[in-house]
Design a protein around this motif. Structure first.
Motif, PDB file in Angstrom:
ATOM      1  N   VAL A   1      49.981  16.511  27.239  1.00  0.00           N
ATOM      2  CA  VAL A   1      49.911  17.082  25.970  1.00  0.00           C
ATOM      3  C   VAL A   1      49.309  16.048  24.867  1.00  0.00           C
ATOM      4  N   GLY A   2      48.224  16.034  24.323  1.00  0.00           N
ATOM      5  CA  GLY A   2      47.831  15.012  23.500  1.00  0.00           C
ATOM      6  C   GLY A   2      48.588  15.071  21.944  1.00  0.00           C
ATOM      7  N   ALA A   3      48.180  14.134  21.320  1.00  0.00           N
ATOM      8  CA  ALA A   3      49.067  14.091  19.989  1.00  0.00           C
ATOM      9  C   ALA A   3      47.739  13.531  18.859  1.00  0.00           C
ATOM     10  N   MET A   4      48.274  12.351  18.265  1.00  0.00           N
ATOM     11  CA  MET A   4      47.365  11.771  17.502  1.00  0.00           C
ATOM     12  C   MET A   4      46.137  11.123  18.443  1.00  0.00           C
TER      13      MET A   4
ATOM     14  N   GLY B   1      50.573   7.851  21.920  1.00  0.00           N
ATOM     15  CA  GLY B   1      51.686   8.314  22.351  1.00  0.00           C
ATOM     16  C   GLY B   1      51.679   9.850  22.574  1.00  0.00           C
ATOM     17  N   SER B   2      52.125  10.499  23.455  1.00  0.00           N
ATOM     18  CA  SER B   2      52.259  11.809  23.706  1.00  0.00           C
ATOM     19  C   SER B   2      53.451  12.284  24.700  1.00  0.00           C
ATOM     20  N   THR B   3      53.135  13.618  25.343  1.00  0.00           N
ATOM     21  CA  THR B   3      54.159  14.230  26.221  1.00  0.00           C
ATOM     22  C   THR B   3      53.513  14.760  27.468  1.00  0.00           C
ATOM     23  N   VAL B   4      54.222  14.648  28.460  1.00  0.00           N
ATOM     24  CA  VAL B   4      54.041  15.077  29.644  1.00  0.00           C
ATOM     25  C   VAL B   4      55.021  16.581  29.842  1.00  0.00           C
ATOM     26  N   VAL B   5      54.418  17.528  30.244  1.00  0.00           N
ATOM     27  CA  VAL B   5      55.134  18.435  30.864  1.00  0.00           C
ATOM     28  C   VAL B   5      55.028  18.644  32.411  1.00  0.00           C
ATOM     29  N   LEU B   6      55.874  18.738  33.181  1.00  0.00           N
ATOM     30  CA  LEU B   6      55.732  18.701  34.560  1.00  0.00           C
ATOM     31  C   LEU B   6      56.542  19.974  35.148  1.00  0.00           C
ATOM     32  N   LEU B   7      55.852  20.679  35.792  1.00  0.00           N
ATOM     33  CA  LEU B   7      56.059  22.091  36.125  1.00  0.00           C
ATOM     34  C   LEU B   7      56.079  22.125  37.841  1.00  0.00           C
ATOM     35  N   THR B   8      56.995  22.955  38.380  1.00  0.00           N
ATOM     36  CA  THR B   8      57.125  23.006  39.803  1.00  0.00           C
ATOM     37  C   THR B   8      57.124  24.484  40.088  1.00  0.00           C
ATOM     38  N   GLU B   9      56.307  24.647  41.314  1.00  0.00           N
ATOM     39  CA  GLU B   9      56.342  25.906  41.655  1.00  0.00           C
ATOM     40  C   GLU B   9      57.637  26.940  42.023  1.00  0.00           C
TER      41      GLU B   9
END
Length: 267
Positions: free
Chosen positions: A196-199, A226-234
């Motif tokens: 997920v991007g930011a500035m 700086g930003s965020t990573v969302v990690l999803l598992t099946e």
């Protein structure tokens, strides 16, 4: 009144032209003179960097720096899923019928986060980690599993900051900002790495767009800010490490939990 002013400033910072100006400056050679100040303000451990700080040609080049070999050992536990980044866990837990609950007092749906991708059904009963990278952190993103690229999707969007204020007071930042999603198939199923991007969000980049498979810990992508990573598992394929909790700091390569055959298929 102060909260309203901060919200207005955050809304203004989402404008693409402001982000573009900041991005242009951060890539310029002039910006390299800010690197010592930047490292001092954010207490960045410069001894970990691959090069000396005076060797970086711009602030952006320093921000997306590599580390010296061996600075982030990769957990070698069988079937490990490791952290793709250095960051703080700002959300984690089972996904409830397609809803990620209570990330900074907001709920997110998998449908919104993945923009109604046909693959979203794989994650409606999965598990999620939300990992926030501050300016202090190393900003390269690594593969959390050993596997092959199933799909990549770039979703255009806003450029809101992802700091504590914005995540708390601006609606649905994670699913409104620009996102680069990598779906990776592994021995037991699939994960989605949502960057997920930011500035200056246009600068979420793959290290090499031609690569289609990775080993756990391999270089995958990087943020230029700086930003965020969302990690999803099946669904049903992951058991988290028992001692992790929201607010914990994790390092890239650190064990998050174990992947396994889907519980739906176990005898």
């Amino acid at each position: 009144m102060a909260k309203q002013l901060l919200r207005l400033m955050t809304e203004l910072s989402s404008r693409k032209w402001i982000s573009h100006i900041m991005g242009r400056f951060s890539h310029s050679r002039l910006s390299r003179y800010l690197i010592p100040t930047f490292t001092r303000i954010y207490q960045i451990p410069v001894h970990e960097a691959e090069k000396e700080i005076n060797e970086y040609r711009s602030l952006n080049e320093f921000f997306s720096r590599r580390l010296k070999m061996g600075m982030r050992p990769i957990d070698e536990t069988a079937s490990a899923m490791t952290s793709p980044v250095d960051g703080v866990i700002t959300g984690m837990g089972p996904i409830h019928a397609g809803t990620i609950l209570n990330v900074k007092n907001q709920d997110y749906t998998i449908a919104d986060l993945l923009a109604n991708s046909p693959r979203m059904q794989n994650y409606i009963h999965g598990y999620v980690f939300v990992l926030y990278l501050s300016p202090t952190d190393y900003h390269r993103i690594h593969s959390p599993v050993t596997g092959k690229k199933a799909e990549s999707e770039h979703l255009r969007g806003k450029v809101y900051p992802v700091n504590d204020f914005a995540m708390t007071h601006i609606r649905s930042v994670l699913s409104r900002n620009e996102r680069l999603i990598t779906y990776i198939t592994h021995e037991h199923g699939e994960v989605a790495v949502v960057k997920v991007g930011a500035m200056n969000v246009s600068s979420i980049k793959y290290v090499d767009e031609t690569v289609t498979e990775w080993r756990n810990g391999d270089d995958l992508a990087y943020f230029e800010f700086g930003s965020t990573v969302v990690l999803l598992t099946e669904n049903g394929t992951f058991t988290p490490r028992g001692d992790l909790k929201i607010g914990d700091k994790v390092k890239m390569g650190e064990l998050l939990g174990l992947l396994h055959e889907s519980s739906d298929h176990r005898s």
